[in-house]
Design a protein around this motif. Sequence first.
Motif, short mmCIF file in Angstrom:
data_model
loop_
_atom_site.label_atom_id
_atom_site.label_comp_id
_atom_site.label_asym_id
_atom_site.label_seq_id
_atom_site.Cartn_x
_atom_site.Cartn_y
_atom_site.Cartn_z
N VAL A 138 0.87 -1.18 0.00
CA VAL A 138 0.00 0.00 0.00
C VAL A 138 0.90 1.22 0.00
O VAL A 138 1.70 1.41 0.92
CB VAL A 138 -0.94 0.02 1.21
N ASP A 139 0.80 2.01 -1.06
CA ASP A 139 1.67 3.18 -1.21
C ASP A 139 3.13 2.81 -1.03
O ASP A 139 3.91 3.53 -0.39
CB ASP A 139 1.27 4.29 -0.23
N GLY A 140 3.49 1.64 -1.56
CA GLY A 140 4.88 1.20 -1.52
C GLY A 140 5.32 0.50 -0.26
O GLY A 140 6.47 0.05 -0.17
N ARG A 141 4.43 0.36 0.71
CA ARG A 141 4.78 -0.27 1.99
C ARG A 141 4.17 -1.67 2.05
O ARG A 141 2.97 -1.84 1.81
CB ARG A 141 4.24 0.57 3.14
N PRO A 142 4.96 -2.71 2.37
CA PRO A 142 4.38 -4.05 2.52
C PRO A 142 3.31 -4.05 3.60
O PRO A 142 3.55 -3.62 4.72
CB PRO A 142 5.58 -4.93 2.92
N ALA A 143 2.12 -4.54 3.22
CA ALA A 143 0.97 -4.45 4.13
C ALA A 143 0.29 -5.78 4.37
O ALA A 143 -0.45 -5.92 5.35
CB ALA A 143 -0.05 -3.45 3.59
N ALA A 144 0.51 -6.78 3.50
CA ALA A 144 -0.17 -8.07 3.65
C ALA A 144 0.58 -9.14 2.88
O ALA A 144 1.29 -8.85 1.91
CB ALA A 144 -1.61 -7.97 3.16
N TRP A 145 0.39 -10.37 3.29
CA TRP A 145 1.09 -11.53 2.71
C TRP A 145 0.13 -12.68 2.55
O TRP A 145 -0.80 -12.86 3.36
CB TRP A 145 2.24 -11.93 3.64
N VAL A 146 0.33 -13.49 1.51
CA VAL A 146 -0.36 -14.76 1.37
C VAL A 146 0.66 -15.83 1.00
O VAL A 146 1.54 -15.60 0.18
CB VAL A 146 -1.48 -14.70 0.31
N ASN A 147 0.54 -16.98 1.65
CA ASN A 147 1.35 -18.16 1.30
C ASN A 147 0.50 -19.05 0.40
O ASN A 147 -0.56 -19.53 0.81
CB ASN A 147 1.76 -18.91 2.57
N ALA A 148 0.96 -19.24 -0.83
CA ALA A 148 0.23 -20.04 -1.82
C ALA A 148 1.16 -21.07 -2.45
O ALA A 148 1.28 -21.17 -3.67
CB ALA A 148 -0.39 -19.13 -2.89
N SER A 149 1.82 -21.83 -1.62
CA SER A 149 2.76 -22.85 -2.08
C SER A 149 2.02 -24.09 -2.57
O SER A 149 0.83 -24.27 -2.31
CB SER A 149 3.71 -23.23 -0.94
N LEU A 150 2.72 -24.94 -3.29
CA LEU A 150 2.14 -26.23 -3.64
C LEU A 150 1.92 -27.06 -2.38
O LEU A 150 2.70 -26.99 -1.43
CB LEU A 150 3.06 -26.98 -4.61
N ARG A 151 0.86 -27.84 -2.40
CA ARG A 151 0.56 -28.67 -1.23
C ARG A 151 1.69 -29.65 -0.93
O ARG A 151 1.88 -30.05 0.23
CB ARG A 151 -0.76 -29.42 -1.46
N SER A 152 2.44 -30.02 -1.94
CA SER A 152 3.58 -30.93 -1.73
C SER A 152 4.66 -30.32 -0.85
O SER A 152 5.50 -31.04 -0.31
CB SER A 152 4.18 -31.33 -3.09
N GLU A 153 4.64 -28.98 -0.68
CA GLU A 153 5.64 -28.32 0.15
C GLU A 153 5.15 -28.07 1.58
O GLU A 153 5.87 -27.51 2.39
CB GLU A 153 6.04 -26.98 -0.48
N TYR A 154 3.93 -28.48 1.88
CA TYR A 154 3.36 -28.30 3.21
C TYR A 154 3.38 -29.62 3.98
O TYR A 154 2.72 -30.58 3.59
CB TYR A 154 1.91 -27.84 3.13
N ALA A 155 4.08 -29.66 5.09
CA ALA A 155 3.97 -30.83 5.96
C ALA A 155 2.59 -30.90 6.60
O ALA A 155 2.04 -31.98 6.80
CB ALA A 155 5.05 -30.76 7.04
N LEU A 156 2.01 -29.74 6.89
CA LEU A 156 0.74 -29.69 7.63
C LEU A 156 -0.44 -30.15 6.79
O LEU A 156 -1.42 -30.68 7.33
CB LEU A 156 0.51 -28.26 8.13
N TYR A 157 -0.38 -29.99 5.46
CA TYR A 157 -1.53 -30.31 4.61
C TYR A 157 -1.24 -31.35 3.54
O TYR A 157 -2.16 -31.77 2.82
CB TYR A 157 -2.03 -29.02 3.93
N ARG A 158 -0.02 -31.78 3.41
CA ARG A 158 0.34 -32.76 2.38
C ARG A 158 -0.40 -34.07 2.62
O ARG A 158 -0.48 -34.57 3.74
CB ARG A 158 1.86 -32.98 2.41
N GLU A 159 -0.95 -34.63 1.54
CA GLU A 159 -1.72 -35.88 1.64
C GLU A 159 -0.86 -37.12 1.45
O GLU A 159 -1.18 -38.19 1.94
CB GLU A 159 -2.86 -35.88 0.61
N GLY A 160 0.22 -37.00 0.70
CA GLY A 160 1.11 -38.15 0.52
C GLY A 160 0.82 -38.96 -0.73
O GLY A 160 -0.08 -38.65 -1.52
N GLU A 161 1.57 -40.01 -0.88
CA GLU A 161 1.49 -40.86 -2.08
C GLU A 161 0.08 -41.43 -2.24
O GLU A 161 -0.53 -41.88 -1.28
CB GLU A 161 2.50 -41.99 -1.98
N GLY A 162 -0.41 -41.39 -3.47
CA GLY A 162 -1.72 -41.94 -3.77
C GLY A 162 -2.87 -40.98 -3.61
O GLY A 162 -4.03 -41.32 -3.89
N ALA A 163 -2.59 -39.75 -3.18
CA ALA A 163 -3.67 -38.77 -2.99
C ALA A 163 -4.25 -38.38 -4.35
O ALA A 163 -3.56 -38.37 -5.37
CB ALA A 163 -3.13 -37.53 -2.28
#
Length: 254
Positions: A138-163
């Motif tokens: 906002v007006d050149g200042r970082p104001a917000a972030w979103v993490n939108a990585s592939l699910r394969s890079e998330y330990a918390l949400y990765r489903e694993g082989e066969g998903a």
Amino acid sequence: MACDCGTTIEGPDLDLLQDAFLVHVRAEHTDWPYPDVAVKNYAAATQRLAPVEPRRESIGDVEVHRVDESRLDDWGAFFDRDAFAGKPEWAACYCSEPHCFPKGGNPSDEVMRPWQESRRITLDLLRDGRSFGYLAYVDGRPAAWVNASLRSEYALYREGEGADPGDGDVIGVSCFIVAPPYRRHGLADRLLERVIADAPARGAAWIEAYPFVAEHDDDAGNFRGPRPMWDARGFVEVARTDRHAIVRRPVSER
């Protein structure tokens, strides 16, 4: 620093201040269940976080940029000072939680790691392209972030082989962080629109997210994104845990 009990804790440098705060907590707050590293993380956060600014009635020009090598300093400064202003108990995360904590684990264990290590981990993931996200300015200042990585890079949400769909075919939108002055001005919506727009070029077939099942009274508590935001963009619930729903839509849908 001032403890909630009114005691002022002092130290000649950050490390000694953390040690002094830990000594105070263990002597005067014996009912606190937090491990030593969490107590030290909290003390450090009170020193580096910016003062909480009130929500602005209006905001200026918004630009959204992917966090690549050229924007790592902006990302670090945002998380060091602004992202968790007013929430020092959360400030050790640096958005490492979805990448580091296994599915079925307790995300609150994030506090078991020193904040400097969490910061380094996520910066390394961003450099390697394994963490993928955007900053809204906002007006050149970082104001917000979103993490939108592939699910394969998330330990918390990765489903694993066969998903089905496979982890590498799914973009997982895990976290939105909006600094207090810029909340309720549509920055999460702007970030999500960019995630959706860029998704075809990333080769994924699906986008999914993990909104909390329980409603949160405060804006900060909705860091997975409020459920109506997902419903409005055609995300459909495909599963649910005690803590969160899993909502998903195809990349090709506009």
